[in-house]
Scaffold this motif. Structure first.
Motif, mmCIF file in Angstrom:
data_model
loop_
_atom_site.group_PDB
_atom_site.id
_atom_site.type_symbol
_atom_site.label_atom_id
_atom_site.label_comp_id
_atom_site.label_asym_id
_atom_site.label_seq_id
_atom_site.Cartn_x
_atom_site.Cartn_y
_atom_site.Cartn_z
ATOM 1 N N UNK A 16 0.836 -1.206 0.000
ATOM 2 C CA UNK A 16 0.000 0.000 0.000
ATOM 3 C C UNK A 16 0.863 1.245 0.000
ATOM 4 N N UNK A 17 1.888 1.263 0.844
ATOM 5 C CA UNK A 17 2.826 2.386 0.890
ATOM 6 C C UNK A 17 3.452 2.605 -0.488
ATOM 7 N N UNK A 18 3.936 1.525 -1.093
ATOM 8 C CA UNK A 18 4.614 1.625 -2.386
ATOM 9 C C UNK A 18 3.677 2.153 -3.461
ATOM 10 N N UNK A 19 2.462 1.622 -3.509
ATOM 11 C CA UNK A 19 1.531 1.990 -4.575
ATOM 12 C C UNK A 19 1.073 3.445 -4.475
ATOM 13 N N UNK A 20 1.133 4.010 -3.284
ATOM 14 C CA UNK A 20 0.740 5.406 -3.126
ATOM 15 C C UNK A 20 1.870 6.360 -3.485
ATOM 16 N N UNK A 21 3.069 5.849 -3.634
ATOM 17 C CA UNK A 21 4.225 6.710 -3.888
ATOM 18 C C UNK A 21 4.879 6.475 -5.250
ATOM 19 N N UNK A 22 4.998 5.233 -5.642
ATOM 20 C CA UNK A 22 5.564 4.937 -6.962
ATOM 21 C C UNK A 22 4.391 4.776 -7.924
ATOM 22 N N UNK A 23 3.841 5.926 -8.303
ATOM 23 C CA UNK A 23 2.649 5.965 -9.148
ATOM 24 C C UNK A 23 3.043 6.322 -10.573
ATOM 25 N N UNK A 24 2.155 6.030 -11.527
ATOM 26 C CA UNK A 24 2.475 6.249 -12.944
ATOM 27 C C UNK A 24 2.833 7.698 -13.224
#
Length: 391
Positions: free
Chosen positions: A101-109
């Motif tokens: 969840x942390x990653x997906x909120x920060x490494x976004x397209x």
């Protein structure tokens, strides 16, 4: 393990043999292992009369360190403790974020695409900085993206006021007093005015969110204009970040890490989101990123964003792992249940630190479960049912 060769400054691998590698520690963001904060109320912490007496002593100390009266007058006149800063310092998140969840909120397209464009735009400058400090451009872009969204959000707190508030408050007084004195030194050296020195509520400043002590040790005047301007000058901001990374141990020619598949019967104590989540083999530069920000989730995000910016693929494994976050109360319940069952989870504070993870692994081993030490909703459900069965 022989690694393929490539150029020094484009962020690929040179021919090196990694004799020692490091695997990711099991606990969530290391910030969760911080001691439960003192529950002093903002009103108790913010007595204006006491603050003025404290401020007079601070002025005397700063003056003794050679900071001019003109700087002290400009920076400290008419300041009062900021109640909102204390409230932010006391605030703890209700939910803990899972790694993915942390990653997906920060490494976004959008951040990946924008990072690629900015890497191309500033490539000449970044290559010059790489030639001097050995930090590949993609990493500086990744830090920039995660710290301030490429300069969009530098913070709007007056740093002197925020640091004075936190230095006066007793919870972490010594740390913030030292940071306040460093901030006053920066102003006294003429790099910025007190009103222009803005940043986060905790005193992080500029494009790369340096705290004042990091600035005083590592900031660079790359433009040669006599000022270390990490707010408005990208050459100064990038070179300062590169100098910092170089000084704290970055190894030129090595990557940060890579995603791996684990063999059967592998030691599961070292995974960021349990045995169902992704696994990473990490190297010395991952440790260096952790010295910038002691959060495992943050460090992986910097590395992965830097990879995506140069076209490497997204994380492939573990995407089906549990994403449901636990509240602090639920983590506290896990700790309470483990302690009642005879597994020493330490203080029942809702912060899943190393002791809690060790207790979880011991419980898992005793019950023939994969011993990854990961606090999950499934674990909480099992502990509840087991305690009911034993009661």
């Amino acid at each position: 393990m022989n690694l393929r060769s490539a150029t020094r400054c484009k962020g690929f691998l040179s021919v090196v043999v990694i004799g020692l590698v490091f695997l990711i520690a099991a606990w969530q963001d290391s910030a969760q292992a911080i001691k439960e904060p003192d529950r002093t109320t903002a009103n108790e912490a913010l007595s204006n009369q006491d603050f003025q007496e404290w401020l007079a002593a601070l002025r005397a100390e700063a003056r003794g360190k050679g900071i001019s009266d003109a700087t002290l007058d400009a920076a400290l006149s008419d300041i009062l403790p900021e109640k909102h800063v204390i409230e932010l310092d006391r605030r703890q998140p209700e939910f803990t974020q899972t790694f993915l969840t942390y990653l997906r909120r920060r490494v976004i397209d959008d951040r990946i695409i924008r990072g690629r464009a900015l890497l191309a735009k500033h490539r000449d400058l970044l290559n010059k900085i790489c030639a001097e400090y050995g930090i590949p451009p993609r990493y500086l872009i990744a830090f920039w993206g995660l710290e301030t969204n490429f300069g969009d959000y530098l913070g709007n707190f007056r740093v002197i006021d925020a640091l004075a508030t936190l230095a006066f408050d007793r919870r972490r007084a010594d740390f913030f007093r030292a940071e306040l004195l460093s901030a006053l030194q920066i102003i006294d050296e003429g790099h910025i005015t007190p009103d222009a020195m803005t940043g986060s509520w905790a005193g992080a400043m500029g494009q790369m969110q340096f705290i004042p002590s990091t600035f005083t040790i590592h900031a660079v005047d790359f433009t040669g204009d006599g000022y270390k301007d990490i707010w408005g000058s990208l050459p100064d901001a990038f070179s300062s970040a590169a100098n910092f990374l170089s000084n704290i141990g970055w190894r030129t020619g090595e990557i940060w890490g890579r995603e791996v598949r684990l063999p059967e019967n592998f030691d599961l104590t070292l995974l960021p989101q349990g045995y169902k989540g992704p696994a990473f083999l990490v190297y010395n530069n991952f440790r260096t990123i952790l010295r910038w920000n002691r959060s495992i989730n943050y460090a992986i995000s910097v590395g992965h964003l830097s990879d995506r910016i140069i076209g490497l693929p997204q994380i492939a494994n573990g995407r089906g792992a549990e994403h449901e976050p636990l509240t602090r109360d639920e983590i506290m319940e896990i700790q309470q249940l483990l302690n009642r069952l005879g597994f020493d989870a330490g203080s029942e504070d809702g912060l899943a630190g190393p002791r809690t993870h060790t207790a979880i692994r011991a419980f898992q081993k005793e019950n023939s479960l994969p011993p990854d030490g990961y606090p999950s909703p499934a674990l909480l459900k099992l502990l509840r049912s087991l305690l009911i069965a034993l009661s």
